[in-house]
Write an enzyme that holds these catalytic residues in place. Structure first.
Site, PDB file in Angstrom:
ATOM      1  N   LYS A  10     -15.476  14.697  11.826  1.00  0.00           N
ATOM      2  CA  LYS A  10     -14.624  15.889  11.909  1.00  0.00           C
ATOM      3  C   LYS A  10     -14.929  16.879  10.781  1.00  0.00           C
ATOM      4  O   LYS A  10     -15.632  16.541   9.816  1.00  0.00           O
ATOM      5  CB  LYS A  10     -13.161  15.447  11.893  1.00  0.00           C
ATOM      6  CG  LYS A  10     -12.767  14.592  13.116  1.00  0.00           C
ATOM      7  CD  LYS A  10     -11.269  14.334  13.161  1.00  0.00           C
ATOM      8  CE  LYS A  10     -10.888  13.491  14.363  1.00  0.00           C
ATOM      9  NZ  LYS A  10      -9.403  13.340  14.496  1.00  0.00           N
ATOM     10  N   TYR A  50      -9.365  17.315  23.959  1.00  0.00           N
ATOM     11  CA  TYR A  50      -8.124  16.601  23.626  1.00  0.00           C
ATOM     12  C   TYR A  50      -7.028  16.839  24.667  1.00  0.00           C
ATOM     13  O   TYR A  50      -5.842  16.700  24.349  1.00  0.00           O
ATOM     14  CB  TYR A  50      -7.646  17.013  22.242  1.00  0.00           C
ATOM     15  CG  TYR A  50      -8.378  16.325  21.103  1.00  0.00           C
ATOM     16  CD1 TYR A  50      -8.336  14.933  20.957  1.00  0.00           C
ATOM     17  CD2 TYR A  50      -9.086  17.050  20.146  1.00  0.00           C
ATOM     18  CE1 TYR A  50      -8.973  14.296  19.906  1.00  0.00           C
ATOM     19  CE2 TYR A  50      -9.735  16.422  19.087  1.00  0.00           C
ATOM     20  CZ  TYR A  50      -9.669  15.035  18.980  1.00  0.00           C
ATOM     21  OH  TYR A  50     -10.290  14.406  17.938  1.00  0.00           O
ATOM     22  N   ARG A  86     -14.082   1.437  16.184  1.00  0.00           N
ATOM     23  CA  ARG A  86     -12.669   1.592  15.799  1.00  0.00           C
ATOM     24  C   ARG A  86     -12.352   0.759  14.558  1.00  0.00           C
ATOM     25  O   ARG A  86     -11.582   1.186  13.698  1.00  0.00           O
ATOM     26  CB  ARG A  86     -11.753   1.255  16.975  1.00  0.00           C
ATOM     27  CG  ARG A  86     -11.886   2.302  18.085  1.00  0.00           C
ATOM     28  CD  ARG A  86     -10.936   2.088  19.229  1.00  0.00           C
ATOM     29  NE  ARG A  86      -9.561   2.393  18.879  1.00  0.00           N
ATOM     30  CZ  ARG A  86      -9.043   3.627  18.837  1.00  0.00           C
ATOM     31  NH1 ARG A  86      -9.803   4.678  19.087  1.00  0.00           N
ATOM     32  NH2 ARG A  86      -7.782   3.807  18.555  1.00  0.00           N
ATOM     33  N   ASN A 113      -8.641  13.391   9.435  1.00  0.00           N
ATOM     34  CA  ASN A 113      -8.857  11.940   9.311  1.00  0.00           C
ATOM     35  C   ASN A 113     -10.316  11.532   9.540  1.00  0.00           C
ATOM     36  O   ASN A 113     -10.601  10.415   9.963  1.00  0.00           O
ATOM     37  CB  ASN A 113      -7.880  11.168  10.205  1.00  0.00           C
ATOM     38  CG  ASN A 113      -8.138  11.342  11.686  1.00  0.00           C
ATOM     39  OD1 ASN A 113      -8.895  12.222  12.092  1.00  0.00           O
ATOM     40  ND2 ASN A 113      -7.521  10.505  12.503  1.00  0.00           N
ATOM     41  N   HIS A 116     -13.407  10.659  14.792  1.00  0.00           N
ATOM     42  CA  HIS A 116     -12.806  10.297  16.082  1.00  0.00           C
ATOM     43  C   HIS A 116     -13.700   9.249  16.722  1.00  0.00           C
ATOM     44  O   HIS A 116     -14.923   9.295  16.579  1.00  0.00           O
ATOM     45  CB  HIS A 116     -12.731  11.521  17.009  1.00  0.00           C
ATOM     46  CG  HIS A 116     -12.416  11.144  18.432  1.00  0.00           C
ATOM     47  ND1 HIS A 116     -11.135  10.925  18.866  1.00  0.00           N
ATOM     48  CD2 HIS A 116     -13.232  10.888  19.490  1.00  0.00           C
ATOM     49  CE1 HIS A 116     -11.179  10.562  20.151  1.00  0.00           C
ATOM     50  NE2 HIS A 116     -12.436  10.540  20.542  1.00  0.00           N
ATOM     51  N   GLU A 127     -15.783  11.043  27.512  1.00  0.00           N
ATOM     52  CA  GLU A 127     -16.059  11.781  26.281  1.00  0.00           C
ATOM     53  C   GLU A 127     -17.560  11.978  26.060  1.00  0.00           C
ATOM     54  O   GLU A 127     -17.992  13.035  25.579  1.00  0.00           O
ATOM     55  CB  GLU A 127     -15.430  11.063  25.087  1.00  0.00           C
ATOM     56  CG  GLU A 127     -13.906  11.120  25.110  1.00  0.00           C
ATOM     57  CD  GLU A 127     -13.237  10.412  23.956  1.00  0.00           C
ATOM     58  OE1 GLU A 127     -12.001  10.434  23.895  1.00  0.00           O
ATOM     59  OE2 GLU A 127     -13.946   9.837  23.088  1.00  0.00           O
TER      60      GLU A 127
HETATM   61  P1  CMP Z   1      -8.240  11.221  17.097  1.00  0.00           P
HETATM   62  O1  CMP Z   1      -8.714   9.824  17.201  1.00  0.00           O
HETATM   63  O2  CMP Z   1      -9.277  12.271  17.003  1.00  0.00           O
HETATM   64  O3  CMP Z   1      -7.301  11.544  18.361  1.00  0.00           O
HETATM   65  C1  CMP Z   1      -6.272  12.511  18.309  1.00  0.00           C
HETATM   66  C2  CMP Z   1      -5.996  12.989  16.921  1.00  0.00           C
HETATM   67  O4  CMP Z   1      -4.735  13.620  16.741  1.00  0.00           O
HETATM   68  C3  CMP Z   1      -5.987  11.832  15.965  1.00  0.00           C
HETATM   69  O5  CMP Z   1      -7.293  11.343  15.799  1.00  0.00           O
HETATM   70  C4  CMP Z   1      -5.345  12.477  14.737  1.00  0.00           C
HETATM   71  O6  CMP Z   1      -6.287  13.117  13.896  1.00  0.00           O
HETATM   72  C5  CMP Z   1      -4.434  13.552  15.341  1.00  0.00           C
HETATM   73  N1  CMP Z   1      -3.020  13.260  15.151  1.00  0.00           N
HETATM   74  C6  CMP Z   1      -2.149  14.009  14.441  1.00  0.00           C
HETATM   75  N2  CMP Z   1      -0.927  13.471  14.471  1.00  0.00           N
HETATM   76  C7  CMP Z   1      -1.002  12.348  15.215  1.00  0.00           C
HETATM   77  C8  CMP Z   1      -0.059  11.348  15.613  1.00  0.00           C
HETATM   78  N3  CMP Z   1       1.226  11.390  15.247  1.00  0.00           N
HETATM   79  N4  CMP Z   1      -0.509  10.318  16.374  1.00  0.00           N
HETATM   80  C9  CMP Z   1      -1.796  10.267  16.781  1.00  0.00           C
HETATM   81  N5  CMP Z   1      -2.734  11.188  16.434  1.00  0.00           N
HETATM   82  C10 CMP Z   1      -2.345  12.218  15.651  1.00  0.00           C
END
Ligand code: CMP
Length: 140
Positions: A10, A50, A86, A113, A116, A127
């Site tokens: 990211k 998303y 994961r 974070n 992904h 995806e």
């Molecule tokens: P990702 O695995 O990219 O999938 C969706 C993203 O939404 C997740 O990582 C987080 O970066 C973001 N996100 C923000 N808030 C939340 C939440 N409460 N629960 C899950 N994903 C979240």
């Protein structure tokens, strides 16, 4: 079984200059990069990628974060690649991520974070197809 999974480094992790360190973790765990592209997502790209989260309260922030800078997108292939990736990533919220995971080491918040990864075989297929035509995937 040998699987494929879609991984995104990211904008926060690209900005921190840790693409190579994250690739080393994939390679160290036996995952091969079989397709890759660096790109700036448009708002429409991020919203489409998303789409499953469209009704979630964090959707708007997620989309604006994902378009805040370039991302590095790759297909990883290997034994149990989906779960393996994961495990390497750690929990979505870096505060809850196990020590030594990518998110524990490189992520700042649940939005920023670092990475992904696809969560299941069906989503991985969708995806991967979103970013890569079959001819640009180089399985070995
Ligand atoms: P990702 O695995 O990219 O999938 C969706 C993203 O939404 C997740 O990582 C987080 O970066 C973001 N996100 C923000 N808030 C939340 C939440 N409460 N629960 C899950 N994903 C979240």
């Amino acid at each position: 079984a040998i699987e494929r999974t879609l991984s995104i480094i990211k904008p926060d992790a690209v900005a921190k200059n840790v693409i190579g360190q994250i690739y080393s973790r994939f390679e160290g765990a036996g995952l091969k990069v079989i397709a890759a592209r660096m790109m700036q997502l448009s708002q429409a790209d991020a919203e489409a990628f998303y789409a499953v989260h469209k009704e979630r309260p964090f959707f708007k922030d997620l989309v604006s974060f994902m378009i805040s800078g370039p991302v590095m997108v790759q297909v990883l292939e290997g034994e149990g690649a989906i779960l393996k990736n994961r495990d390497l990533m750690g929990a979505t919220d870096p505060k809850k991520a196990d020590k030594g995971t990518i998110r524990a080491d490189f992520a700042d918040s649940i939005d920023a974070n670092a990475v992904h990864g696809s969560d299941a075989a069906e989503t991985a297929a969708v995806e991967i197809a979103f970013f890569f035509p079959a001819m640009n995937i180089h399985s070995r």
